[in-house]
Design a protein around this motif. Structure first.
Motif, PDB file in Angstrom:
ATOM      1  N   ILE A  78      23.954  -1.652  74.057  1.00 29.18           N
ATOM      2  CA  ILE A  78      25.008  -0.992  74.846  1.00 29.18           C
ATOM      3  C   ILE A  78      24.919  -1.428  76.307  1.00 29.18           C
ATOM      4  CG2 ILE A  78      25.839   1.234  75.710  1.00 29.18           C
ATOM      5  CD1 ILE A  78      24.904   2.438  73.011  1.00 29.18           C
ATOM      6  N   ALA A  79      23.698  -1.491  76.835  1.00 28.46           N
ATOM      7  CA  ALA A  79      23.508  -1.888  78.233  1.00 28.46           C
ATOM      8  C   ALA A  79      23.978  -3.327  78.455  1.00 28.46           C
ATOM      9  CB  ALA A  79      22.041  -1.744  78.626  1.00 28.46           C
ATOM     10  N   GLU A  80      23.641  -4.211  77.539  1.00 28.71           N
ATOM     11  CA  GLU A  80      24.052  -5.612  77.675  1.00 28.71           C
ATOM     12  C   GLU A  80      25.571  -5.739  77.593  1.00 28.71           C
ATOM     13  OE1 GLU A  80      23.706  -9.574  78.430  1.00 28.71           O
ATOM     14  OE2 GLU A  80      22.119  -8.074  78.537  1.00 28.71           O
ATOM     15  N   THR A  81      26.184  -4.995  76.678  1.00 22.46           N
ATOM     16  CA  THR A  81      27.647  -5.018  76.558  1.00 22.46           C
ATOM     17  C   THR A  81      28.305  -4.486  77.828  1.00 22.46           C
ATOM     18  OG1 THR A  81      27.422  -4.678  74.178  1.00 22.46           O
ATOM     19  CG2 THR A  81      29.583  -4.232  75.144  1.00 22.46           C
ATOM     20  N   ALA A  82      27.761  -3.399  78.354  1.00 22.20           N
ATOM     21  CA  ALA A  82      28.311  -2.824  79.587  1.00 22.20           C
ATOM     22  C   ALA A  82      28.178  -3.807  80.744  1.00 22.20           C
ATOM     23  CB  ALA A  82      27.602  -1.515  79.917  1.00 22.20           C
ATOM     24  N   PHE A  83      27.025  -4.485  80.836  1.00 18.95           N
ATOM     25  CA  PHE A  83      26.819  -5.450  81.916  1.00 18.95           C
ATOM     26  C   PHE A  83      27.815  -6.604  81.807  1.00 18.95           C
ATOM     27  CE2 PHE A  83      24.864  -9.144  83.877  1.00 18.95           C
ATOM     28  CZ  PHE A  83      24.563  -8.643  85.125  1.00 18.95           C
ATOM     29  N   ARG A  84      27.991  -7.114  80.601  1.00 13.28           N
ATOM     30  CA  ARG A  84      28.933  -8.224  80.412  1.00 13.28           C
ATOM     31  C   ARG A  84      30.362  -7.788  80.725  1.00 13.28           C
ATOM     32  NH1 ARG A  84      26.736 -11.219  74.934  1.00 13.28           N
ATOM     33  NH2 ARG A  84      24.782 -11.918  75.847  1.00 13.28           N
ATOM     34  N   GLN A  85      30.722  -6.570  80.336  1.00 10.94           N
ATOM     35  CA  GLN A  85      32.071  -6.082  80.619  1.00 10.94           C
ATOM     36  C   GLN A  85      32.288  -5.929  82.124  1.00 10.94           C
ATOM     37  OE1 GLN A  85      34.377  -5.747  78.130  1.00 10.94           O
ATOM     38  NE2 GLN A  85      35.825  -5.518  79.792  1.00 10.94           N
ATOM     39  N   CYS A  86      31.272  -5.447  82.819  1.00 10.58           N
ATOM     40  CA  CYS A  86      31.368  -5.331  84.280  1.00 10.58           C
ATOM     41  C   CYS A  86      31.516  -6.704  84.921  1.00 10.58           C
ATOM     42  CB  CYS A  86      30.140  -4.615  84.848  1.00 10.58           C
ATOM     43  SG  CYS A  86      30.092  -2.864  84.494  1.00 10.58           S
ATOM     44  N   ASP A  87      30.813  -7.684  84.389  1.00 11.19           N
ATOM     45  CA  ASP A  87      30.920  -9.052  84.890  1.00 11.19           C
ATOM     46  C   ASP A  87      32.343  -9.584  84.690  1.00 11.19           C
ATOM     47  OD1 ASP A  87      29.746 -11.348  86.087  1.00 11.19           O
ATOM     48  OD2 ASP A  87      29.658 -12.298  84.119  1.00 11.19           O
TER      49      ASP A  87
END
Length: 164
Positions: A78-87
């Motif tokens: 979830i954290a990795e997905t959130a980071f990529r989405q923010c990027d």
């Protein structure tokens, strides 16, 4: 024999010096690499860690409410997905501002970025309207206080003229 030992000693001494120099160079290069590691990379790692921490806290709260457990792998995903989405959002915001020949991201850019997600778009629209109302109220208050100050500044001038 003594010369052989001495030569061997000199060779090993030279070898150990060279080895030590190579080791020192490797350590030094690693240190330089870490120092030269872009501030953006270091900042990126800090942001990832912050997002991971926040996602972990949110997952713990949700898990305790639902009386379920969430695995560390799930939190990491979830954290990795959130980071990529923010990027992706950040790149979109930059692109929208650049397309409009601006250096500053505006509320309209944020609305354009969120248009793909209905719930997010509605939420941002609502917050945008609230901010607009608050800004309008603040402007009106500032105008009133400026008008009061101006009228107070004018009154003492009139009193001084009347006293003469």
């Amino acid at each position: 024999m003594r010369k052989d030992r001495q030569q061997h000693y000199n060779v090993s001494k030279t070898y150990s010096r060279n080895f030590q120099l190579k080791v020192n160079k490797k350590v030094e290069l690693r240190h330089i690499y870490l120092m030269k590691m872009d501030d953006s990379d270091a900042q990126k790692q800090r942001l990832k860690a912050a997002i991971h921490y926040t996602v972990g806290c949110l997952c713990q709260n949700i898990a305790s409410d639902c009386e379920k457990q969430i695995t560390k792998q799930t939190i990491a995903a979830i954290a990795e997905t959130a980071f990529r989405q923010c990027d992706i959002f950040a790149k979109d915001l930059e692109a929208f501002a650049r397309h409009a020949k601006r250096h500053t991201v505006t509320v309209d850019d944020v609305k354009l970025t969120a248009r793909r997600t209905t719930a997010l778009s509605n939420y941002i629209q609502q917050k945008s309207e609230e901010l607009a109302l608050n800004n309008q109220e603040l402007k009106e208050k500032r105008k009133k206080t400026a008008a009061k100050r101006k009228s107070k500044d004018m009154e003492p001038v009139e009193d001084k003229e009347g006293e003469d």
